[in-house]
Design a protein around this motif. Structure first.
Motif, PDB file in Angstrom:
ATOM      1  N   GLY A 137     -18.266 -42.443 -14.881  1.00 54.52           N
ATOM      2  CA  GLY A 137     -17.662 -42.684 -16.188  1.00 54.52           C
ATOM      3  C   GLY A 137     -16.686 -41.601 -16.578  1.00 54.52           C
ATOM      4  O   GLY A 137     -16.768 -40.461 -16.103  1.00 54.52           O
ATOM      5  N   TYR A 147     -11.098 -42.948 -25.658  1.00 55.73           N
ATOM      6  CA  TYR A 147     -11.144 -43.896 -24.544  1.00 55.73           C
ATOM      7  C   TYR A 147     -12.449 -43.686 -23.782  1.00 55.73           C
ATOM      8  O   TYR A 147     -12.856 -42.550 -23.526  1.00 55.73           O
ATOM      9  N   THR A 148     -13.077 -44.787 -23.397  1.00 54.92           N
ATOM     10  CA  THR A 148     -14.327 -44.744 -22.640  1.00 54.92           C
ATOM     11  C   THR A 148     -14.311 -45.831 -21.586  1.00 54.92           C
ATOM     12  O   THR A 148     -13.921 -46.964 -21.872  1.00 54.92           O
ATOM     13  N   THR A 149     -14.727 -45.488 -20.376  1.00 58.55           N
ATOM     14  CA  THR A 149     -14.828 -46.500 -19.322  1.00 58.55           C
ATOM     15  C   THR A 149     -16.177 -47.197 -19.406  1.00 58.55           C
ATOM     16  O   THR A 149     -17.192 -46.596 -19.737  1.00 58.55           O
ATOM     17  N   GLN A 150     -16.165 -48.485 -19.116  1.00 58.40           N
ATOM     18  CA  GLN A 150     -17.378 -49.286 -19.096  1.00 58.40           C
ATOM     19  C   GLN A 150     -17.294 -50.281 -17.945  1.00 58.40           C
ATOM     20  O   GLN A 150     -16.206 -50.560 -17.423  1.00 58.40           O
ATOM     21  N   LEU A 179      -7.287 -42.371 -13.301  1.00 64.02           N
ATOM     22  CA  LEU A 179      -7.357 -43.179 -14.521  1.00 64.02           C
ATOM     23  C   LEU A 179      -6.197 -42.765 -15.419  1.00 64.02           C
ATOM     24  O   LEU A 179      -5.871 -41.577 -15.520  1.00 64.02           O
ATOM     25  N   MET A 624     -14.452 -52.419 -13.866  1.00 59.22           N
ATOM     26  CA  MET A 624     -14.372 -51.311 -14.813  1.00 59.22           C
ATOM     27  C   MET A 624     -13.253 -51.577 -15.813  1.00 59.22           C
ATOM     28  O   MET A 624     -12.164 -52.020 -15.449  1.00 59.22           O
ATOM     29  N   GLN A 626     -11.414 -50.047 -19.696  1.00 66.24           N
ATOM     30  CA  GLN A 626     -11.203 -48.873 -20.545  1.00 66.24           C
ATOM     31  C   GLN A 626     -11.196 -49.338 -21.991  1.00 66.24           C
ATOM     32  O   GLN A 626     -10.364 -50.162 -22.390  1.00 66.24           O
ATOM     33  N   LEU A 661      -8.917 -52.487 -15.892  1.00 67.28           N
ATOM     34  CA  LEU A 661      -8.461 -51.616 -14.816  1.00 67.28           C
ATOM     35  C   LEU A 661      -8.383 -52.417 -13.529  1.00 67.28           C
ATOM     36  O   LEU A 661      -9.011 -53.467 -13.379  1.00 67.28           O
TER      37      LEU A 661
END
Length: 913
Positions: A137, A147-150, A179, A624, A626, A661
């Motif tokens: 992550g 911003y956060t990746t999930q 990223l 994934m 963002q 992404l």
């Protein structure tokens, strides 16, 4: 991809110099590195630590956001965009080691120091991770945004891509994750948290941890007053319950805690420059004998699978079996055309090294396959110096690439040759870079053949090269036979990784491992289902789920190298402070994915998806994304001339946006690429040689020139020119226009002369300034009064050119090589004439006539030249010239008469008048 990235960084470093070094002239956008310098540049500028870069497509935005340096304009654009490494203000490293896995978290602060405060740019994050690591992550905080990746399901990801364009990102190389953070203001500080996992390496009883932590000097802020704080925190939980000994460390860590099987260290310091070496740490938990343990843990509350968790480990120890097993080894090598060059050469070198390490009691054979199958020997060859030499010589002759990839015949032949072994450990090393359509059939055939091969069946150790082979097929083939699987996605480390596979597989310590009494549990699931062998170069870690009461006494049974029985008690303990689900997540997901591919069942896919989203480990069945959160600015209100922020006691509104992404799964092989013999690699393409580049550039130029003939296409073509090219063409056409204007003016004067005089006059030479004025007077007297007598920027009268003049003009226009004064200005020709003179006529433009010699004797005697001479005399002798002009105006009054002409012949006034 990696090479382009490195060259973009090199371009960015050149642009960044503009911030600190002034220029006294306009500069051009940086050129890409020369081909001969690519290899060194590629290695020098790839990230060796977590880095952040400013993406610069327009070099004009590069400047100091605090103190503008007013740099000159930079011509052109950067294509691909340049990457300027951002300056780093703080860095903090957290490492938690559990068993053979490290969970790494890096938190740092970077500043966009190279972009004007009024401009924006994308920021690209690059994270180098371990060979067997996995990104978990990334979190980014900037003013008013985060911003956060999930991870989401693959189906949701496909639907999202229909409405939003995927953001650039993914793996630059197999061990470098990137990223992009979109549109960050110049001068902004970014706080970034990155998390990933990686495997510890093991050698002779020691675990080794290596974290990329080598920051280049140019990320250190230039201002010395800025405090640079560097922090490192390390914890070790070996799980053995015995003393852990520290063997080495790259940074001055201070011990904070020491318990049985646990260590904790810390390091904090103010530094002048950031760490210029990777963080490394080694420790030992080994003993003289094979030892093991078993962990029990309740399922996490958020886990969908509420079955309890167990995990057991075995360490090989330093003392080996007094009598090693006899080994029978068969090497199966893919020699299809895609393996040509370096891949096949590296494989040959690795096999030669492995043959030299076999014992005299061992035996070997070598098989190659493409469409056909070739054998070094029809039977197993004993390991002697002569046999090894003959085997290497045979490889030199037989490793010749050919069409086709037929995998099943060589595998069946190898199993057949090893089916009658007694008192030995049979091994097959299967190496390929391709994928075929009958892979599931191959797995089924091997299952049946191995089931009838005896108690110690052949171990199939698989090695996959590149991204076009089906790594999950190779993983399944290894799991069926209790073998090992290794992979390499690019061609840089084939020999190195293959050597590791040979060493690990050939150093078997314990075979046919079973755990008792797992069969007495209500339900049990083990990953992998067939427990692989324990080797001296790697500990064994197994993960599982169960229902029921786990027995207090657990044993691990197996066969030693000499095939004698062995048993060891496993210490059962609770693992409350160890996240077993995250430690084993990547290994379990890979094994489940191989099973899901083989069974073609949706149930394992759903299990993989849940586990992937829960642990943050990407998989083939998740995507994934963002998640962008933006705080909406509060509305200011006026209160007595002062502005206040209206909050009404409520939280600020947050606007969320989901950014997909790019999919960075490796997939399940590419049969089309295999049939077309595409070379292995990870995002790599063969670079064209110099001749190919020249031919391609020349043909593209000619085709583009031919296709850009129409007006609109010409405009579109011109819009694609860079600034330097436009300047060159502007200067060239300006020069051509000046020549054309000079020629055109001479035509105009000649035409006006004929229009005014109606015939050619005899040239006469005057001997004095006064006679020149009288000659001019005579000329003016002879001008026809009933015709328009001036030519300027305006309209002419309705005069009709006489037929003789028209014929004369037409004849003069027909001759393209005629002198300048013979071309009629009344005919339509200028552009086509210029183009023909430029590109068709070999003689080019005719040399323009020299400037007029102002001496009286050399001055030509045409009417217009006489007028020019008179004007010049007027400038030199204004009094005499004025007297002559006054006398002429009094006697003839030409101007008054011209103004009293009919309306149709009136002079039309313009700005030029």
């Amino acid at each position: 991809m990696a090479e382009d990235f490195a060259r973009a960084v090199d371009d960015g470093l050149k642009l960044a110099k503009r911030i600190y070094f002034g220029h006294d002239r306009a500069v051009a956008a940086p050129r890409l590195t020369a081909p001969m310098e690519r290899s060194s540049t590629s290695q020098a500028h790839l990230p060796s630590a977590p880095m952040v870069y400013a993406v610069i497509p327009d070099p004009g935005i590069v400047d100091n956001p605090d103190l503008p340096s007013y740099q000159p304009h930079v011509h052109g654009r950067c294509d691909p965009p340049a990457l300027i490494p951002l300056q780093m203000n703080a860095i903090e490293l957290h490492v938690d080691c559990y068993l053979d896995t490290a969970l790494v978290t890096v938190t740092g602060s970077w500043r966009v120091h190279c972009v004007m405060g009024s401009k924006k740019c994308d920021c690209r994050i690059a994270i180098p991770i371990g060979v067997q690591g996995s990104i978990l992550g990334v979190e980014v905080e900037i003013p008013r945004k985060s911003y956060t990746t999930q991870l989401i399901t693959a189906q949701d990801g496909t639907e999202l891509e229909k409405t939003a364009q995927p953001q650039s990102g993914g793996f630059l190389k197999p061990n470098i994750f990137t990223l992009t953070v979109p549109q960050v203001d110049g001068g902004t500080n970014l706080t970034i948290k990155m998390t990933w996992s990686e495997k510890l390496t093991y050698n002779e009883g020691q675990f080794f941890l290596d974290i990329p932590f080598n920051f280049p000097e140019y990320v250190t802020p230039a201002v010395k007053k800025i405090s640079k704080r560097e922090k490192i925190y390390l914890s070790v939980n070996a799980g053995t319950g015995t003393e852990v000994l520290c063997k080495g460390c790259s940074h001055p860590l201070k011990e904070k805690m020491r318990n049985a099987g646990k260590l904790r260290f810390a390091y904090e310091a103010d530094v002048l420059k950031w760490s210029n070496t990777d963080f490394s740490f080694s420790y030992t938990v080994s003993s003289s004998n094979i030892v093991g343990g078993l962990f029990l843990q309740s399922a996490p509350v958020q886990d969908v699978d509420q079955r309890d968790i167990f995990s057991f480990y075995l360490f090989p120890g330093k003392q080996q079996s007094t009598k090693s097993a006899k080994r029978e080894v068969v090497f199966i090598v893919d020699i299809s055309k895609s393996m040509a060059g370096k891949p096949l050469e590296d494989v040959k070198n690795a096999i030669s090294t492995a043959l030299s390490k076999l014992n005299p009691e061992d035996s070997f054979n070598i098989i190659t396959f493409s469409d056909d199958t070739s054998l070094f020997s029809t039977s197993m060859e004993a390991v002697t110096s002569d046999a090894v030499e003959r085997g290497i010589e045979w490889m030199n002759k037989s490793f010749v690439v050919a069409d086709g990839t037929n995998m099943l015949p060589p595998l069946e032949k190898a199993v057949e040759m090893l089916s009658n072994t007694r008192g030995s450990v049979p091994m097959i090393f299967f190496l390929t870079d391709g994928s075929v359509e009958d892979e599931r059939h191959i797995c089924n055939v091997m299952k049946k053949r191995l089931a009838n091969a005896g108690s110690v069946w052949p171990r199939i150790h698989t090695f996959g090269l590149g991204v076009f082979c089906n790594h999950y097929f190779l993983q399944m083939l290894a799991n069926i036979s209790r073998g090992q699987h290794e992979s390499v996605y690019n061609t840089d480390h084939i020999e190195e990784r293959l050597d590791k596979l040979f060493i690990r597989a050939l150093s078997t310590v314990l075979l046919n491992i079973t755990i008792e009494p797992l069969q007495n549990l209500d339900e049990v699931e083990v990953y992998p289902s067939n427990i692989p062998d324990l080797t001296s170069s790697s500990p064994l870690m197994v993960y599982g789920r169960y229902r029921g009461k786990f027995p207090e006494s657990v044993k691990a049974n197996g066969l030693l190298g000499d095939l004698s029985s062995f048993s060891v008690d496993l210490t059962v303990q609770s693992a409350k402070d160890m996240p077993l689900d995250k430690v084993f997540a990547k290994n379990v997901i890979d094994l489940l994915t191989a099973e899901a591919w083989f069974s073609e069942d949706n149930q394992p896919k759903e299990k993989i998806t849940r586990l992937s989203i829960q642990t943050g480990v990407p998989s083939e069945y998740t995507r994934m994304i963002q998640l962008e959160n933006t705080e909406e600015a509060s509305k200011p209100i006026n209160t007595g001339g002062k502005k206040k922020t209206e909050t009404n006691g409520e939280k600020q509104k947050v606007i969320s946006r989901t950014i997909p992404l790019q999919n960075f799964g490796i997939g399940f092989g590419d049969t089309t690429a295999t049939k077309e013999n595409v070379p292995p690699g990870f995002g790599e393409a063969r670079a064209p040689d110099a001749a190919e580049k020249f031919v391609k550039a020349a043909s593209s130029c000619c085709v583009s020139l031919c296709n850009k003939c129409c007006c609109m296409c010409c405009v579109q073509c011109c819009t694609k020119l860079n600034d330097q090219c436009v300047i060159v063409f502007t200067q060239l056409f300006t020069a051509i226009a000046c020549i054309a204007c000079f020629e055109c003016c001479s035509h105009i004067f000649s035409w006006v002369q004929r229009r005014l005089s109606g015939k050619k006059h005899e040239s006469a030479s005057d001997s004095s300034q006064e006679s020149s004025g009288l000659a001019l007077s005579k000329d003016l007297q002879s001008w026809p009064q009933d015709e328009e007598t001036f030519l300027a920027i305006g309209t002419l009268g309705n005069n009709i050119i006489s037929k003789e003049e028209e014929e004369e003009d037409t004849d003069s226009s027909k001759d393209l090589t005629a002198t300048n004064t013979d071309v009629s200005i009344g005919k339509k020709k200028s552009i086509s004439f210029l183009l023909k003179k430029m590109f068709v006529c070999t003689s080019g433009f005719k040399t323009p006539p020299p400037l007029l010699d102002l001496s009286r004797d050399s001055l030509p005697n045409t009417r217009m030249e006489k007028m020019l001479r008179t004007i010049l005399n007027k400038k030199i002798h204004p009094q005499r010239s004025n007297a002559i002009a006054k006398k002429y105006l009094e006697n003839h009054k030409i101007i008054d008469e011209a103004r009293s002409s009919v309306d149709a012949k009136k002079w039309v006034k313009t700005d030029s008048e």
